[in-house]
Write an enzyme that holds these catalytic residues in place. Structure first.
Site, PDB file in Angstrom:
ATOM      1  N   ASP A  99       0.810  -1.220   0.000  1.00  0.00           N
ATOM      2  CA  ASP A  99       0.000   0.000   0.000  1.00  0.00           C
ATOM      3  C   ASP A  99       0.848   1.278   0.000  1.00  0.00           C
ATOM      4  OD1 ASP A  99      -3.011  -1.005   1.426  1.00  0.00           O
ATOM      5  OD2 ASP A  99      -1.268  -2.319   1.390  1.00  0.00           O
ATOM      6  N   HIS A 138     -10.654   1.356  -0.181  1.00  0.00           N
ATOM      7  CA  HIS A 138     -10.657   2.824  -0.261  1.00  0.00           C
ATOM      8  C   HIS A 138     -10.613   3.352  -1.686  1.00  0.00           C
ATOM      9  CE1 HIS A 138     -10.473   3.606   4.016  1.00  0.00           C
ATOM     10  NE2 HIS A 138      -9.459   2.763   4.147  1.00  0.00           N
ATOM     11  N   HIS A 141      -6.529  -8.038  -0.662  1.00  0.00           N
ATOM     12  CA  HIS A 141      -6.582  -6.899   0.242  1.00  0.00           C
ATOM     13  C   HIS A 141      -7.522  -7.250   1.389  1.00  0.00           C
ATOM     14  CE1 HIS A 141      -5.592  -2.623   0.761  1.00  0.00           C
ATOM     15  NE2 HIS A 141      -6.820  -2.466   1.228  1.00  0.00           N
ATOM     16  N   HIS A 168      -3.224  -4.374   2.907  1.00  0.00           N
ATOM     17  CA  HIS A 168      -4.242  -3.700   3.727  1.00  0.00           C
ATOM     18  C   HIS A 168      -3.770  -3.319   5.120  1.00  0.00           C
ATOM     19  CE1 HIS A 168      -8.126  -2.343   5.133  1.00  0.00           C
ATOM     20  NE2 HIS A 168      -8.128  -3.220   6.114  1.00  0.00           N
TER      21      HIS A 168
END
Length: 272
Positions: free
Chosen positions: A8, A69, A161, A186
């Site tokens: 990420d 997200h 994720h 994640h």
């Protein structure tokens, strides 16, 4: 084939760290395909046209994955519709949503199928069963060039994720032998469980993040400490450390598309 994956990417510190180090890591490890999870590149939540372009200008990324997200900014819809930069959203989101959860990407004679899935355990965003979603995709593709009725690819890479380690490991074993790698994202915290599963699939529960080093999963420490100490919710800010950590995974596959090596890469670099 060598696949380099970055965990990420969180806000500007993550983008700046990638711009500084990703080309060097690609060259050092002679990566054939480079992928990054970018669901947090726009101030820690979502994607924008400008932040995606910022990374794409490096001209080293073959695809981008995401997670819960991905829809946090207004730009997401247009970016996913365009498919210009191969930005994926989880395949087990609603099928009527924009974008795709998987893509076959070519580089020279080599072709890789990249699949993006979202977990269900402890995840607030609603998604369908990732195990079934994976089966539906893999019914169309194969690593076995002798198998009829499915499209042949040289490697299959899965970004899962998810929050729960048990769910991640369960999917890893479920897909073992059918995909080249299952890499978790994640939590932003790298795990020390990189391995090649019994049937040849590379696995790690979490690749970690690319973001501010002295931070709490990419965010400034003090507001979160106050929240945990007193219960008072403070505005969260992107970590301002002058260093960033880079969490990445290198997977090497053989001609059958199975993994022969998985290595977690972690580096701390100055960015300001």
């Amino acid at each position: 084939m060598r696949i380099l994956f970055f965990g990420d990417v969180f806000g500007r510190p993550g983008r700046d760290a990638l711009k500084k180090e990703a080309p060097k890591l690609k060259e050092k490890h002679k990566a054939d395909f480079v992928i990054a999870n970018i669901e947090n590149i726009a101030h820690g939540s979502g994607i924008t046209k400008s932040t995606v372009s910022e990374l794409s200008e490096l001209d080293i990324f073959n695809a981008y994955t995401s997670g819960d997200h991905i829809w946090d900014t207004p730009d997401a819809e247009a970016i996913l519709k365009e498919k210009k930069d191969f930005v994926l959203r989880p395949a087990n989101f609603g099928k009527d949503m924009s974008g795709s959860g998987f893509e076959v990407i070519s580089r020279g004679a080599k072709r890789i199928l990249v699949i993006n899935l979202l977990g269900q355990v402890f995840i607030k965003r609603e998604a369908s069963n990732p195990f079934i979603a994976a089966d539906e995709i893999l019914n169309k593709y194969t690593l076995d060039h002798t198998q009829e009725g499915r499209e042949y690819v040289d490697a299959i890479f899965v970004d899962f994720h998810a929050e729960a380690t048990s769910e991640k490991r369960a999917l890893g074993f479920y897909l073992d032998g059918r995909v080249s790698a299952v890499v978790g994202t994640h939590t932003h915290v790298p795990t020390l469980d990189a391995q090649i599963l019994p049937k040849g699939t590379a696995y790690i529960s979490d690749a970690g993040m690319v973001g501010a080093y002295n931070s709490i999963i990419g965010l400034e420490k003090d507001p979160l400490i106050t929240q945990y100490l007193t219960g008072e919710v403070k505005k969260k800010e992107i970590g301002s450390d002058k260093r960033a950590e880079i969490g990445a995974v290198l997977v090497e596959t053989n001609k059958e598309g199975m993994a022969v090596k998985i290595e977690h890469l972690r580096k701390v670099v100055k960015i300001y």
